[in-house]
Design an enzyme around this catalytic site. Structure first.
Site, PDB file in Angstrom:
ATOM      1  N   SER A  60     -50.863  31.865 -16.481  1.00  0.00           N
ATOM      2  CA  SER A  60     -52.232  32.192 -16.087  1.00  0.00           C
ATOM      3  C   SER A  60     -52.285  32.839 -14.714  1.00  0.00           C
ATOM      4  O   SER A  60     -51.377  32.699 -13.893  1.00  0.00           O
ATOM      5  CB  SER A  60     -53.096  30.928 -16.059  1.00  0.00           C
TER       6      SER A  60
HETATM    7  N1  SAH Z   1     -50.175  26.403 -18.429  1.00  0.00           N
HETATM    8  C1  SAH Z   1     -49.271  27.540 -18.666  1.00  0.00           C
HETATM    9  C2  SAH Z   1     -49.947  28.699 -19.362  1.00  0.00           C
HETATM   10  C3  SAH Z   1     -49.976  28.420 -20.766  1.00  0.00           C
HETATM   11  S1  SAH Z   1     -50.268  29.704 -21.913  1.00  0.00           S
HETATM   12  C4  SAH Z   1     -48.592  27.991 -17.411  1.00  0.00           C
HETATM   13  O1  SAH Z   1     -48.923  27.491 -16.315  1.00  0.00           O
HETATM   14  O2  SAH Z   1     -47.707  28.834 -17.517  1.00  0.00           O
HETATM   15  C5  SAH Z   1     -50.732  28.621 -23.239  1.00  0.00           C
HETATM   16  C6  SAH Z   1     -49.614  27.809 -23.821  1.00  0.00           C
HETATM   17  O3  SAH Z   1     -50.202  26.962 -24.809  1.00  0.00           O
HETATM   18  C7  SAH Z   1     -48.549  28.623 -24.534  1.00  0.00           C
HETATM   19  O4  SAH Z   1     -47.290  28.314 -24.012  1.00  0.00           O
HETATM   20  C8  SAH Z   1     -48.679  28.195 -25.998  1.00  0.00           C
HETATM   21  O5  SAH Z   1     -47.429  28.159 -26.689  1.00  0.00           O
HETATM   22  C9  SAH Z   1     -49.268  26.801 -25.852  1.00  0.00           C
HETATM   23  N2  SAH Z   1     -49.968  26.303 -27.049  1.00  0.00           N
HETATM   24  C10 SAH Z   1     -50.805  26.957 -27.882  1.00  0.00           C
HETATM   25  N3  SAH Z   1     -51.236  26.124 -28.863  1.00  0.00           N
HETATM   26  C11 SAH Z   1     -50.662  24.915 -28.633  1.00  0.00           C
HETATM   27  C12 SAH Z   1     -50.707  23.658 -29.305  1.00  0.00           C
HETATM   28  N4  SAH Z   1     -51.431  23.442 -30.407  1.00  0.00           N
HETATM   29  N5  SAH Z   1     -49.981  22.644 -28.804  1.00  0.00           N
HETATM   30  C13 SAH Z   1     -49.227  22.806 -27.683  1.00  0.00           C
HETATM   31  N6  SAH Z   1     -49.149  23.987 -27.003  1.00  0.00           N
HETATM   32  C14 SAH Z   1     -49.854  25.023 -27.477  1.00  0.00           C
END
Ligand code: SAH
Length: 213
Positions: A60
């Protein structure tokens, strides 16, 4: 190469954009974002932009990380659940402000890299787990705070269940990528209180964990 000067410039930019909580700014300053982005993007690590990471996901934008963190109003007794570990940048920032972070990711590859980065930085109060974030993490519930870093249409019921009374969840909600809104959900004695905060763009909260990666 990203430099200390770029890092300071980013902090000043976050202040200008309205992030006022000194503890949050300090936590951001304490996490070298260049270690969380793909090597090809290290030069841009301290720009206030989202960047691609492995498995087609994104780290993000620093402003959104700072904003969400500030809205969580953390203290050092809090147990926090994060859904969507991704690069673990957000988790690393949270780790400086609360007691413990449990972070759920559906991709094993991302979880492994996340663990590696956290260990490298000597961060010991973040536990990453592979699983389906829609289900939360029942063994450690309830949580004082929940932060979801992928967008859903509605807040997952399991997560609302696992939020303590008096607790707060921050989650992007929206039908399409263009209509997402960051929402604060407070669990009060009288029930759930929703406050819309900011238009955002997150990757979707996908159903189910990745079976093979
Ligand atoms: N917080 C992260 C940004 C995350 S992007 C950072 O600081 O880098 C969103 C993430 O959510 C992705 O890695 C994606 O794989 C994960 N995601 C999406 N759906 C999900 C689910 N149902 N359970 C766990 N993770 C999930």
């Amino acid at each position: 190469m990203a430099s200390a000067k770029d890092q300071i410039e980013l902090i000043m930019q976050l202040r200008r954009r309205g992030i006022r909580d000194a503890k949050v700014l300090c936590a951001i300053e304490g996490v070298p974002r260049e270690l969380f982005v793909d090597e090809a993007f290290t030069d841009h690590a301290y720009q206030d932009i989202a960047l691609p990471i492995e498995c087609g996901q994104t780290i993000s934008q620093p402003y959104v990380v700072a904003f969400m963190t500030e809205k969580l109003e953390l203290d050092d007794r809090h147990k926090v659940l994060e859904i969507g570990t991704g690069s673990a940048y957000q988790a690393a920032v949270l780790s400086h402000l609360c007691r413990r972070v449990y972070s759920v990711e559906r991709w094993r590859e991302l979880q492994k890299l996340a663990d590696h980065r956290l260990a490298e930085l000597g961060i010991t109060n973040v536990t990453t787990i592979i699983g389906d974030g829609w289900l939360g993490w029942p063994p450690q519930a309830p949580f004082d705070r929940i932060i979801v870093t992928a967008a859903a249409l509605d807040a997952p019921a399991a997560l609302l269940d696992q939020l303590k009374e008096g607790g707060r969840m921050i989650i992007p909600l929206g039908e399409t990528r263009d209509e997402q809104q960051l929402v604060q959900i407070d669990k009060t004695e009288e029930g759930l209180v929703e406050t819309p905060l900011l238009p955002v763009r997150f990757v979707p909260l996908v159903h189910g964990r990745v079976k093979r990666d």
